[in-house]
Design an enzyme around this catalytic site. Structure first.
Site, PDB file in Angstrom:
ATOM      1  N   GLY A 285      -8.884  -6.645   3.847  1.00 27.45           N
ATOM      2  CA  GLY A 285     -10.079  -7.395   4.209  1.00 27.45           C
ATOM      3  C   GLY A 285     -10.102  -6.699   5.726  1.00 27.45           C
ATOM      4  N   GLY A 286      -9.627  -5.612   6.039  1.00 31.96           N
ATOM      5  CA  GLY A 286      -9.713  -5.041   7.422  1.00 31.96           C
ATOM      6  C   GLY A 286      -8.879  -5.420   8.524  1.00 31.96           C
TER       7      GLY A 286
ATOM      8  N   HIS B 170     -17.489   3.949  -0.965  1.00 33.63           N
ATOM      9  CA  HIS B 170     -16.671   3.103  -1.726  1.00 33.63           C
ATOM     10  C   HIS B 170     -16.760   3.056  -3.158  1.00 33.63           C
ATOM     11  CE1 HIS B 170     -13.834  -0.591  -1.911  1.00 33.63           C
ATOM     12  NE2 HIS B 170     -14.518  -0.534  -3.251  1.00 33.63           N
TER      13      HIS B 170
ATOM     14  N   ARG C 255      -6.807  -7.801  -9.863  1.00 32.10           N
ATOM     15  CA  ARG C 255      -7.281  -9.421 -10.371  1.00 32.10           C
ATOM     16  C   ARG C 255      -8.871  -8.937 -10.626  1.00 32.10           C
ATOM     17  NH1 ARG C 255     -10.337  -9.429  -6.104  1.00 32.10           N
ATOM     18  NH2 ARG C 255      -9.658  -8.866  -3.927  1.00 32.10           N
TER      19      ARG C 255
ATOM     20  N   LYS D 219       0.846  -1.224  -0.116  1.00 28.54           N
ATOM     21  CA  LYS D 219       0.184   0.169  -0.047  1.00 28.54           C
ATOM     22  C   LYS D 219       0.777   1.325   0.092  1.00 28.54           C
ATOM     23  CE  LYS D 219      -4.330  -1.718   1.881  1.00 28.54           C
ATOM     24  NZ  LYS D 219      -4.272  -3.014   1.791  1.00 28.54           N
TER      25      LYS D 219
ATOM     26  N   LYS E 119      -3.228   1.442   8.950  1.00 32.60           N
ATOM     27  CA  LYS E 119      -3.398   0.508   7.789  1.00 32.60           C
ATOM     28  C   LYS E 119      -1.998  -0.261   7.595  1.00 32.60           C
ATOM     29  CE  LYS E 119      -6.132   1.441   4.384  1.00 32.60           C
ATOM     30  NZ  LYS E 119      -6.634   2.285   3.078  1.00 32.60           N
TER      31      LYS E 119
ATOM     32  N   GLU F 136      -9.767   1.396  -6.645  1.00 30.52           N
ATOM     33  CA  GLU F 136     -10.618   1.672  -5.590  1.00 30.52           C
ATOM     34  C   GLU F 136     -10.525   3.203  -4.950  1.00 30.52           C
ATOM     35  OE1 GLU F 136     -10.413  -1.343  -2.696  1.00 30.52           O
ATOM     36  OE2 GLU F 136     -11.710  -2.623  -3.831  1.00 30.52           O
TER      37      GLU F 136
END
Length: 451
Positions: free
Chosen positions: A165-166, A209, A292, A117, A159, A276
């Site tokens: 996935g959190g 989102h 993907r 990230k 993060k 995203e």
């Protein structure tokens, strides 16, 4: 190169979904399976299927060496990883390429870059793509990160750089809470991803989102296929997705499309990808790139009349994109609801058990994607998603009505499901008025009553 035979390195509904397109294209398919899935739907659909012995059922679909060996022994041309499992593992893609086969996925360099990230954010900032204010550097000392957090301001999000996935994600509301939250995030990150590197970002309190589907080929062509709204989430996981978004104006959309294409070009991408964004009012910020096929790709297919798996195979074989940007049009509205075996009214706890009866509601402009059949077991070893029901209609309200009818006429006996929860969510005023945010189901601002 013409692709004549594909091994699907996955299971469940996505393996079945890929096989549908392969059958249409007259491409032979090879499945792999764990012992407990010997009679699974994806095994029955494949032209060939091979048992992989592993310590656990999950490990079956993570054994890269065994999967590649089966592919080589059976003259496979390409491997499609689906989503999850090995789909974004750089090492897997490298080994496939080294074995002389095609990886139907992102380029290795893009997988590596977008797997971090922090590195991804740096690349996006350089490409002029808007990013949430924060810290994305390498320095990780607690005192240094505390100072950076105080600079960014609160509320703040910690993060895991390698996460998803959190997991490894913590919200910090004030400076005095930071060090404890940091330690907790790093513990989760090292346990889940083997890497405790974190980034810091300003926390958006009312986030939407919105993601843009992109596609690129080896000939320098990049297109977008419009956007999806995936704001209906619980515990950072999507449960309802729709396309197009109706909560942002066209000017904002156009800017997002341009940013998504710029982001795709910045990493020399090829294949299917998703950019995203986190959106607040008319402001949008890059969140991450999924390298993907997405679980929610069907809603994009329905509004654009495309087959994205077919596009993946076409591009992986070295061909140019099937359509130019000017030839891709958005028509109508599509909504996908994910049907899970879970207790939605008691912490969304996964449910297990024997499916004694299973009846889906099929119809015009409706897709049911599933890898599950009557008398199958929902086990603790895999994601408890039973199916995705996807509907298209000329406008959003008609689509909402169609999905609700579909859910109300789906019958599942043997395990608890979220059917009633989904119906209440989609029928709520919050959903209809676009006032659901990614945190609405987690912070108590949206209450769904037990039906």
């Amino acid at each position: 190169m013409k692709i004549k035979k594909i091994l699907i390195a996955n299971r469940g509904e996505i393996a079945c979904r890929i096989m549908q397109t392969c059958k249409k294209l007259e491409i032979a398919t090879v499945a792999i399976y764990a012992e407990i899935e010997r009679h699974a739907r994806h095994v029955q659909m494949a032209d060939q299927a091979f048992l992989l012995a592993a310590d656990t059922p999950t490990a079956t679909y993570l054994d890269a060496e065994a999967i590649i060996t089966i592919a080589k022994e059976n003259q496979v041309d390409a491997i499609h990883p689906g989503y999850g499992f090995l789909s974004e593992r750089t090492e897997f893609a490298e080994k496939i390429t080294q074995a002389g086969m095609i990886f139907i996925g992102a380029p290795i360099a893009a997988l590596e870059l977008m797997g971090s990230k922090a590195a991804a954010k740096k690349t996006m900032i350089k490409a002029g793509v808007p990013c949430v204010p924060g810290f994305h550097g390498d320095q990780q000392e607690t005192d240094f990160l505390q100072a950076k957090a105080d600079e960014v301001g609160y509320p703040l999000l910690i993060k895991a750089s390698a996460g998803g996935g959190g997991k490894g994600m913590k919200i910090v509301n004030k400076s005095s809470e930071f060090s404890e939250a940091l330690l907790s995030a790093k513990r989760e990150a090292i346990k889940s991803f083997g890497n405790d590197h974190v980034i810091l970002e300003r926390f958006i309190t009312r986030p939407k989102h919105i993601e843009v589907q992109v596609f690129a080929d080896a000939h320098g062509n990049v297109v977008h296929l419009f956007e999806r709204d995936c704001s209906s989430q619980r515990r950072y996981q999507k449960i309802v997705e729709e396309a197009p978004s109706t909560c942002i104006n066209q000017d904002t959309k156009n800017k997002m499309y341009a940013a998504a294409v710029a982001a795709t070009k910045a990493v020399n991408y090829q294949g299917a990808g998703t950019i995203e964004f986190i959106v607040e009012d008319d402001n949008f910020f890059f969140m991450e790139m999924n390298t993907r096929l997405q679980v929610e790709h069907r809603v994009t297919e329905m509004i654009t009349a495309t087959d994205l798996v077919q596009w993946q195979i076409h591009v992986a074989a070295g061909n140019a994109l099937p359509l130019k940007q000017s030839e891709i049009h958005c028509k109508g509205h599509a909504i996908q609801a994910r049907i899970y075996a879970e207790d939605s009214f008691h912490g969304f706890l996964p449910a297990t058990g024997l499916l004694q009866d299973l009846q889906f509601c099929y119809g015009e402009n409706t897709i049911i994607d599933t890898g599950i059949e009557k008398s199958n077991n929902i086990s603790i070893h895999f994601d408890p998603m039973i199916a995705k029901t996807v509907c298209w209609a000329p406008d959003r309200q008609q689509c909402i009505d169609k999905v609700l009818h579909n859910l109300d006429h789906t019958f599942i006996v043997g395990v608890k499901t979220n059917l009633g929860f989904l119906s209440q969510l989609i029928n709520s005023n919050d959903f209809k008025q676009n006032t659901i945010f990614t945190n609405s189901l987690d912070n108590g601002s949206l209450k769904i009553d037990i039906p």
